[in-house]
Design an enzyme around this catalytic site. Structure first.
Site, PDB file in Angstrom:
ATOM      1  N   GLU A  92       0.659  -1.101  -0.316  1.00  0.00           N
ATOM      2  CA  GLU A  92      -0.143  -0.046   0.004  1.00  0.00           C
ATOM      3  C   GLU A  92       0.862   1.226   0.292  1.00  0.00           C
ATOM      4  O   GLU A  92       0.683   2.702  -0.528  1.00  0.00           O
ATOM      5  CB  GLU A  92      -0.745  -0.410   1.230  1.00  0.00           C
ATOM      6  CG  GLU A  92      -1.743   1.254   1.254  1.00  0.00           C
ATOM      7  CD  GLU A  92      -3.514   0.160   2.500  1.00  0.00           C
ATOM      8  OE1 GLU A  92      -3.006  -0.715   2.475  1.00  0.00           O
ATOM      9  OE2 GLU A  92      -3.149   1.634   3.233  1.00  0.00           O
ATOM     10  N   ASP A  93       1.950   0.780   0.677  1.00  0.00           N
ATOM     11  CA  ASP A  93       2.411   2.209   1.315  1.00  0.00           C
ATOM     12  C   ASP A  93       4.228   2.603   0.822  1.00  0.00           C
ATOM     13  O   ASP A  93       4.839   3.348  -0.088  1.00  0.00           O
ATOM     14  CB  ASP A  93       3.049   2.790   2.265  1.00  0.00           C
ATOM     15  CG  ASP A  93       2.024   3.001   3.636  1.00  0.00           C
ATOM     16  OD1 ASP A  93       0.608   3.120   2.568  1.00  0.00           O
ATOM     17  OD2 ASP A  93       1.344   2.009   4.327  1.00  0.00           O
TER      18      ASP A  93
END
Ligand code: MN
Length: 498
Positions: free
Chosen positions: A85-86
């Site tokens: 996600e990051d």
């Protein structure tokens, strides 16, 4: 009490390894270290709002899991949970490095891409995705819980609005799921961490009341525990542990609301918990306590013979102790204790033999039902409200006259019960008996009630008023569709006139 969330500061991978050494093989620990290095590299240069290096967050989540001695594959996935996600590292790369079992869990916990949905729509879509992932692999929700617990522990870095939102969601969605899955300690931890952010005034008040009560009761309770222990040993009962267990603040708050804030009416602010090796000793201990002190009428609860819908097992009894004080006892085996604290997570717990147990099919069935319903029903925030009532609210269990157990949300009525049994029984429902007493159809059912539905085969169908009475979405839907159908057939009768 709740989950032990104390954590070394600053946390390092060494702390995690030390914890793992208590229960894991060296090869498993190497695998965890590999995942740590991979995640630390991927998150390099990233910081949390608090200013800490980002890696501290997944590391803390993994550390919390290691405290409940959970399977190392789940810990590896927890370390990697925010990577796709990051960072620029993809799920494919995770799969290549750590295999498909890990990649499946990480995919399950990863939120949707940021571009596709926005605002409330994105929120709902992410929830849906989580429900589906949870149904496919229950380990996902366990990671989600520790992720959320650590986020709640570090909430102060966020703006007040964001704090409130995260805390509220924890109370309304995550804690009820934990409860439904029998993860008592995790539910209590989520609630008590979120409580001061959502209801700051009430939190202070409850804490004050409880601390006062504890200060007043502690010496007395020590005495009760001492007397009980001696008596149990005299009777030849094997006691593994006996301790006072404080009620968690948020759950005390819920009870205070029910009892008009009269704290004297609450008898389990501290309960005495007795852990014994087996079932025989459970009932024997109950016998000893009842010979020692007089039980309150109607307060002996055998959740071993009749477990709560979430699987909770224990014997509870409330007795008059010395000086006429009232004390609750909870008696359980070690296995019941583990299950009550960790619920489904106990199934990935490394027991002495290092073998993993199977997840109960009823939990999987529940998660699958939730995943299915949300596909059809979860479109906006008001759908979420009804989903909450059906799936997350406290459940009661009632019986058919044949002794079959039916599991319904709190405050469900005989009409909900009738529709649960069968649509036709619902449509023709004309009256109900609870424990052999005639009752009105809007009566709220209570756990343990035996419910008998009286039908009238000449009855035309459900009354539109029932829509205001029923609590389950299933009953509501069946009534609506009957009424719509009735309207249609009425219109159909007019058609030949055309
Ligand atoms: Mn996270």
């Amino acid at each position: 009490m709740g989950l032990d969330i104390s954590m070394p500061k600053p946390i390092t991978v060494g702390h995690l390894v030390k914890q793992l050494k208590k229960y894991c093989r060296p090869t498993d620990i190497d695998f965890v270290r590999l995942a740590y290095d991979f995640a630390a590299e991927a998150h390099k240069g990233q910081f949390r709002k608090s200013g800490e290096p980002y890696i501290n967050h997944p590391l803390s989540a993994a550390y919390l899991l290691s405290k409940i001695k959970i399977d190392t594959n789940i810990i590896v996935a927890a370390l990697l949970h925010d990577v796709p996600e990051d960072t620029n590292v993809s799920i494919q790369e995770i799969e290549e490095n750590f295999g498909s079992d890990i990649a499946i869990m990480v995919t399950g916990i990863t939120k949707l891409g940021k571009l596709k949905y926005r605002g409330m729509e994105r929120y709902i879509e992410n929830l849906r995705k989580m429900f589906v992932a949870m149904a496919e692999d229950m380990r996902v929700i366990i990671i989600k819980f520790v992720d959320r617990i650590h986020n709640l522990m570090t909430l102060d870095a966020h703006s007040p609005a964001k704090r409130h939102l995260i805390a509220l969601e924890s109370l309304e969605i995550y804690a009820p799921i934990a409860n439904r899955l029998g993860m008592g300690e995790i539910k209590g931890t989520l609630e008590d961490l979120a409580f001061p952010y959502v209801f700051p005034k009430e939190y202070k008040k409850v804490k004050y009341l409880r601390d006062n009560q504890l200060a007043e009761e502690s010496i007395y309770l020590d005495q009760v525990i001492k007397t009980t222990r001696k008596k149990l040993l005299d009777d030849g009962i094997k006691v593994l542990d006996i301790h006072g267990r404080e009620k968690q603040l948020y759950s005390l708050y819920q009870k205070l609301l029910l009892k008009n804030w009269e704290i004297d009416k609450i008898h389990d602010i501290v309960a005495v918990r007795i852990i014994v090796p087996d079932l025989t000793n459970c009932y024997a201990a109950l016998g000893t306590i009842h010979r020692l002190w007089k039980p309150l009428k109607g307060r002996i609860k055998d959740y071993v013979a009749q477990p709560k819908p979430n699987g909770y097992k224990s014997l509870h009894t409330t007795v008059f102790c010395n000086e006429g004080r009232v004390v609750e006892f909870q008696i359980r085996t070690e296995e019941m204790h583990k299950e009550a604290e960790y619920g489904i997570a106990a199934h990935w717990h490394y027991d002495e033999k290092g073998k993993l147990k199977k997840v109960p099919t009823k939990d999987i069935a529940w998660a699958q039902e939730l995943a299915k319903i949300q596909k059809e029903k979860l479109h906006n925030i008001s759908d979420l409200e009804s989903l909450k009532i059906d799936f997350f609210q406290n459940r009661i269990f009632v019986f058919t006259p044949n002794g079959d157990v039916i599991d319904l949300p709190e405050n469900a009525t005989p009409i909900d019960f009738a529709y649960y049994i069968h649509s036709e029984i619902g449509h023709k429902c004309n009256g109900a008996r609870i424990n052999d007493q005639m009752v009105s159809l809007d009566t709220a059912l209570k756990s343990g009630d035996v419910v008998e539905i009286l039908t009238d085969k000449n009855r035309k169908g459900p009354s539109p008023d029932w829509l205001k009475i029923v609590k389950t979405t299933a009953a509501k839907d069946k009534i609506k569709s009957y009424l719509n159908g009735a309207k249609r057939s009425w219109i159909k009768n007019l058609l030949p006139l055309k």
